[in-house]
Design an enzyme around this catalytic site. Sequence first.
Site, PDB file in Angstrom:
ATOM      1  N   HIS A  64       6.007  -0.913  -8.203  1.00  0.00           N
ATOM      2  CA  HIS A  64       4.702  -0.695  -8.838  1.00  0.00           C
ATOM      3  C   HIS A  64       4.505   0.799  -8.985  1.00  0.00           C
ATOM      4  O   HIS A  64       5.171   1.600  -8.314  1.00  0.00           O
ATOM      5  CB  HIS A  64       3.571  -1.340  -8.019  1.00  0.00           C
ATOM      6  CG  HIS A  64       3.511  -0.908  -6.583  1.00  0.00           C
ATOM      7  ND1 HIS A  64       2.957   0.287  -6.180  1.00  0.00           N
ATOM      8  CD2 HIS A  64       3.945  -1.514  -5.440  1.00  0.00           C
ATOM      9  CE1 HIS A  64       3.041   0.383  -4.858  1.00  0.00           C
ATOM     10  NE2 HIS A  64       3.658  -0.679  -4.378  1.00  0.00           N
ATOM     11  N   ARG A 107      11.832  -5.338   4.786  1.00  0.00           N
ATOM     12  CA  ARG A 107      11.532  -4.663   3.508  1.00  0.00           C
ATOM     13  C   ARG A 107      11.855  -3.196   3.704  1.00  0.00           C
ATOM     14  O   ARG A 107      11.583  -2.621   4.773  1.00  0.00           O
ATOM     15  CB  ARG A 107      10.055  -4.846   3.136  1.00  0.00           C
ATOM     16  CG  ARG A 107       9.637  -4.073   1.893  1.00  0.00           C
ATOM     17  CD  ARG A 107       8.322  -4.550   1.259  1.00  0.00           C
ATOM     18  NE  ARG A 107       7.158  -4.389   2.091  1.00  0.00           N
ATOM     19  CZ  ARG A 107       6.516  -5.391   2.714  1.00  0.00           C
ATOM     20  NH1 ARG A 107       6.949  -6.643   2.564  1.00  0.00           N
ATOM     21  NH2 ARG A 107       5.460  -5.163   3.447  1.00  0.00           N
ATOM     22  N   HIS A 156       1.396  -9.448   3.202  1.00  0.00           N
ATOM     23  CA  HIS A 156       0.267  -8.548   3.455  1.00  0.00           C
ATOM     24  C   HIS A 156      -0.356  -8.824   4.822  1.00  0.00           C
ATOM     25  O   HIS A 156      -1.566  -8.939   4.966  1.00  0.00           O
ATOM     26  CB  HIS A 156      -0.775  -8.662   2.333  1.00  0.00           C
ATOM     27  CG  HIS A 156      -0.289  -8.080   1.038  1.00  0.00           C
ATOM     28  ND1 HIS A 156      -0.781  -8.443  -0.189  1.00  0.00           N
ATOM     29  CD2 HIS A 156       0.673  -7.162   0.786  1.00  0.00           C
ATOM     30  CE1 HIS A 156      -0.145  -7.763  -1.129  1.00  0.00           C
ATOM     31  NE2 HIS A 156       0.741  -6.979  -0.563  1.00  0.00           N
ATOM     32  N   ASP A 161       4.765  -1.207   7.087  1.00  0.00           N
ATOM     33  CA  ASP A 161       4.482  -0.773   5.713  1.00  0.00           C
ATOM     34  C   ASP A 161       3.191   0.017   5.803  1.00  0.00           C
ATOM     35  O   ASP A 161       2.112  -0.557   5.939  1.00  0.00           O
ATOM     36  CB  ASP A 161       4.343  -2.007   4.808  1.00  0.00           C
ATOM     37  CG  ASP A 161       4.088  -1.642   3.344  1.00  0.00           C
ATOM     38  OD1 ASP A 161       3.740  -0.484   3.061  1.00  0.00           O
ATOM     39  OD2 ASP A 161       4.220  -2.555   2.493  1.00  0.00           O
ATOM     40  N   ASP A 163       3.423   5.175   0.142  1.00  0.00           N
ATOM     41  CA  ASP A 163       3.580   3.731   0.384  1.00  0.00           C
ATOM     42  C   ASP A 163       5.016   3.517   0.858  1.00  0.00           C
ATOM     43  O   ASP A 163       5.946   3.530   0.059  1.00  0.00           O
ATOM     44  CB  ASP A 163       3.300   2.978  -0.927  1.00  0.00           C
ATOM     45  CG  ASP A 163       3.384   1.473  -0.763  1.00  0.00           C
ATOM     46  OD1 ASP A 163       3.500   0.998   0.381  1.00  0.00           O
ATOM     47  OD2 ASP A 163       3.335   0.770  -1.799  1.00  0.00           O
ATOM     48  N   TYR A 176      12.712 -12.333   3.217  1.00  0.00           N
ATOM     49  CA  TYR A 176      11.770 -12.910   4.186  1.00  0.00           C
ATOM     50  C   TYR A 176      12.193 -14.354   4.439  1.00  0.00           C
ATOM     51  O   TYR A 176      12.030 -15.220   3.574  1.00  0.00           O
ATOM     52  CB  TYR A 176      10.347 -12.849   3.615  1.00  0.00           C
ATOM     53  CG  TYR A 176      10.020 -11.488   3.033  1.00  0.00           C
ATOM     54  CD1 TYR A 176       9.566 -10.448   3.836  1.00  0.00           C
ATOM     55  CD2 TYR A 176      10.224 -11.221   1.667  1.00  0.00           C
ATOM     56  CE1 TYR A 176       9.309  -9.184   3.311  1.00  0.00           C
ATOM     57  CE2 TYR A 176       9.972  -9.971   1.133  1.00  0.00           C
ATOM     58  CZ  TYR A 176       9.515  -8.953   1.949  1.00  0.00           C
ATOM     59  OH  TYR A 176       9.271  -7.708   1.419  1.00  0.00           O
ATOM     60  N   HIS A 190       8.211 -11.337  -4.226  1.00  0.00           N
ATOM     61  CA  HIS A 190       7.373 -10.324  -4.893  1.00  0.00           C
ATOM     62  C   HIS A 190       8.199  -9.482  -5.854  1.00  0.00           C
ATOM     63  O   HIS A 190       9.419  -9.559  -5.874  1.00  0.00           O
ATOM     64  CB  HIS A 190       6.648  -9.456  -3.854  1.00  0.00           C
ATOM     65  CG  HIS A 190       7.541  -8.681  -2.918  1.00  0.00           C
ATOM     66  ND1 HIS A 190       8.157  -7.510  -3.278  1.00  0.00           N
ATOM     67  CD2 HIS A 190       7.910  -8.908  -1.626  1.00  0.00           C
ATOM     68  CE1 HIS A 190       8.846  -7.035  -2.241  1.00  0.00           C
ATOM     69  NE2 HIS A 190       8.726  -7.878  -1.235  1.00  0.00           N
ATOM     70  N   GLU A 205      10.990  -1.427  -3.567  1.00  0.00           N
ATOM     71  CA  GLU A 205      10.718  -2.074  -2.288  1.00  0.00           C
ATOM     72  C   GLU A 205      11.237  -3.503  -2.195  1.00  0.00           C
ATOM     73  O   GLU A 205      10.476  -4.450  -2.004  1.00  0.00           O
ATOM     74  CB  GLU A 205       9.220  -2.048  -1.995  1.00  0.00           C
ATOM     75  CG  GLU A 205       8.323  -2.539  -3.120  1.00  0.00           C
ATOM     76  CD  GLU A 205       6.848  -2.501  -2.702  1.00  0.00           C
ATOM     77  OE1 GLU A 205       6.531  -3.105  -1.661  1.00  0.00           O
ATOM     78  OE2 GLU A 205       6.040  -1.884  -3.406  1.00  0.00           O
ATOM     79  N   ASP A 219     -26.596  -3.084   8.905  1.00  0.00           N
ATOM     80  CA  ASP A 219     -27.000  -1.851   8.236  1.00  0.00           C
ATOM     81  C   ASP A 219     -25.990  -0.720   8.435  1.00  0.00           C
ATOM     82  O   ASP A 219     -26.326   0.450   8.337  1.00  0.00           O
ATOM     83  CB  ASP A 219     -28.383  -1.422   8.735  1.00  0.00           C
ATOM     84  CG  ASP A 219     -28.403  -1.254  10.255  1.00  0.00           C
ATOM     85  OD1 ASP A 219     -27.379  -1.587  10.893  1.00  0.00           O
ATOM     86  OD2 ASP A 219     -29.417  -0.794  10.793  1.00  0.00           O
ATOM     87  N   HIS A 255      -1.461   0.796  -5.693  1.00  0.00           N
ATOM     88  CA  HIS A 255      -0.964   0.098  -6.888  1.00  0.00           C
ATOM     89  C   HIS A 255      -1.658   0.805  -8.041  1.00  0.00           C
ATOM     90  O   HIS A 255      -2.797   0.495  -8.375  1.00  0.00           O
ATOM     91  CB  HIS A 255      -1.306  -1.391  -6.840  1.00  0.00           C
ATOM     92  CG  HIS A 255      -0.643  -2.094  -5.691  1.00  0.00           C
ATOM     93  ND1 HIS A 255      -1.055  -3.289  -5.193  1.00  0.00           N
ATOM     94  CD2 HIS A 255       0.439  -1.745  -4.930  1.00  0.00           C
ATOM     95  CE1 HIS A 255      -0.290  -3.654  -4.176  1.00  0.00           C
ATOM     96  NE2 HIS A 255       0.624  -2.728  -3.997  1.00  0.00           N
ATOM     97  N   GLU A 258      11.118   0.250   1.624  1.00  0.00           N
ATOM     98  CA  GLU A 258      10.321   0.717   0.479  1.00  0.00           C
ATOM     99  C   GLU A 258      10.324   2.230   0.414  1.00  0.00           C
ATOM    100  O   GLU A 258       9.924   2.913   1.361  1.00  0.00           O
ATOM    101  CB  GLU A 258       8.877   0.220   0.624  1.00  0.00           C
ATOM    102  CG  GLU A 258       7.946   0.770  -0.447  1.00  0.00           C
ATOM    103  CD  GLU A 258       6.553   0.171  -0.398  1.00  0.00           C
ATOM    104  OE1 GLU A 258       6.083  -0.176   0.709  1.00  0.00           O
ATOM    105  OE2 GLU A 258       5.945   0.028  -1.473  1.00  0.00           O
TER     106      GLU A 258
HETATM  107  N1  GLY Z   1       1.771  -1.673   0.753  1.00  0.00           N
HETATM  108  C1  GLY Z   1       1.581  -2.457  -0.400  1.00  0.00           C
HETATM  109  C2  GLY Z   1       2.775  -2.493  -1.217  1.00  0.00           C
HETATM  110  O1  GLY Z   1       3.850  -2.187  -0.741  1.00  0.00           O
HETATM  111  O2  GLY Z   1       2.737  -2.752  -2.384  1.00  0.00           O
HETATM  112 MN    MN Z   2       4.404  -0.875  -2.402  1.00  0.00          MN
HETATM  113 MN    MN Z   3       4.081  -0.870   0.884  1.00  0.00          MN
END
Ligand code: GLY
Ligand code: MN
Ligand code: MN
Length: 442
Positions: A356, A408, A245, A262, A273, A390, A352, A386, A42, A363, A410
């Site tokens: 975005h 990465r 992720h 990230d 982001d 990897y 990837h 980004e 709950d 996103h 970004e």
């Molecule tokens: N943190 C999610 C992305 O970089 O798209």
């Molecule tokens: Mn991103």
């Molecule tokens: Mn990110």
Amino acid sequence: MVPFEPNVSRDVYAQRRARLAANLGDGALVLYGGELRTRSNDTEFRFRPDSDFHYLTGLREPGAVMVLRAGAAPKFVLFVRARDRDAEIWAGRRVGPEGAMARYGADAAHPLGELAEQLPKLLDGVANVHVPLGRWRALDQHVQRAIDHLRRRNRWGETPPDALCDARTTVGEDRMTKDPAAMASLRQAVEISTHAHLAAMGALRPGMFEYQIEALLEYEFRRRGAQAAAYGSIVGGGDNATILHYVENDDELRDGELLLIDAGAEVDLFAADISRTLPIGGRFSPAQRDVYDIVLRANTAGIAGAVVGGDIDSIHRTCLRVLCEGLASLGLLAGDIDEALEKETYKRYYMHRTSHWLGADVHDAGHYTLGRTPRPLQPGFVLTVEPGLYIPADDELAPPELRGCGIRIEDDVLVCEQGPEVLTWRVPKTMDEIEAIMAAAR
Ligand code: GLY
Ligand code: MN
Ligand code: MN
């Protein structure tokens, strides 16, 4: 330190509604603010309103419905939970219908229980109804019942709409070009996130755990006035960084390995982001430097493409070429570059997309294509760039010193007439800068 104050006035939401209404034609927009979600038994997750709903109302209360009509008064109608003294003592304040008018500028407001009765009246004679199709079953059903009612009553002069439109497109297209208030919130989210990343760089030591860095980041977000992390913070050391992720964040951080962070704050429901990759022991090894340098070159080449008339497909292809050339130089990609691009063999190390949209959702809303072609960038669009590499821990092609290396970088970029504005420029990303900051903190 003075924490940030919320900087969004009621007028901002009124202006957005006016802009939306001007594009609705003889239509009506119906949105739902969302509901509490159970966390366990709950107890519930903290409420976070639907981005479209909040973008147009500023209201952060579960269960609310808004109706915006372009053609007839009342134009802006809110349905909210009725005031209830007992419920408010247990579960928090409610704005109530009177507060919805006085504080949120609704032309009319009703308790939620009146939605079924009022909605047919509000949709009577409206040509198109914009609703986020398929997003909220209960809202779809309310709208459908209202339309059925109007159909049945047509002989008596009531008039059902001709078309249903997806409100995600209607509102999403407006969200694409950030208005000044959206940019103010977004810049604050970036600023707070910048402090958080700098704090993480200063605190990082071998032997810490990933969750300690996560806690530090989110402490900085909150203490500086952000409402939340904009998404689950990714704090991955060693080969955890090769999981895109990764959110467990429960591993120990080891000397000689890299840490991929990230993480971004959410301010007034706008997201930052940001990804950075740090040497846990304070110095990048020569092999790590080689890979980092490739990703950084891809990042800067990609950002250069964030110009009016460019598009995120081209940015992706630019980054891919830099990454492929780099992979070839490391001996990780056989054959020539064009063939690797054509056959997508790079996907072993870069799986990837590069960009975005960024805004109220990390996103963000808005179409990526117009017709079937990539959407040209316009001033006021915000996107991430980004690229990453990897290298799986069990990769047999890679030399041992590169296995399990995930990097990465970004950044968040605003498209301007004069060129790309890197909103995240204050978060250090050259290896020398990062090493210097880490050394200074020791
Ligand atoms: N943190 C999610 C992305 O970089 O798209
Ligand atoms: Mn991103
Ligand atoms: Mn990110």
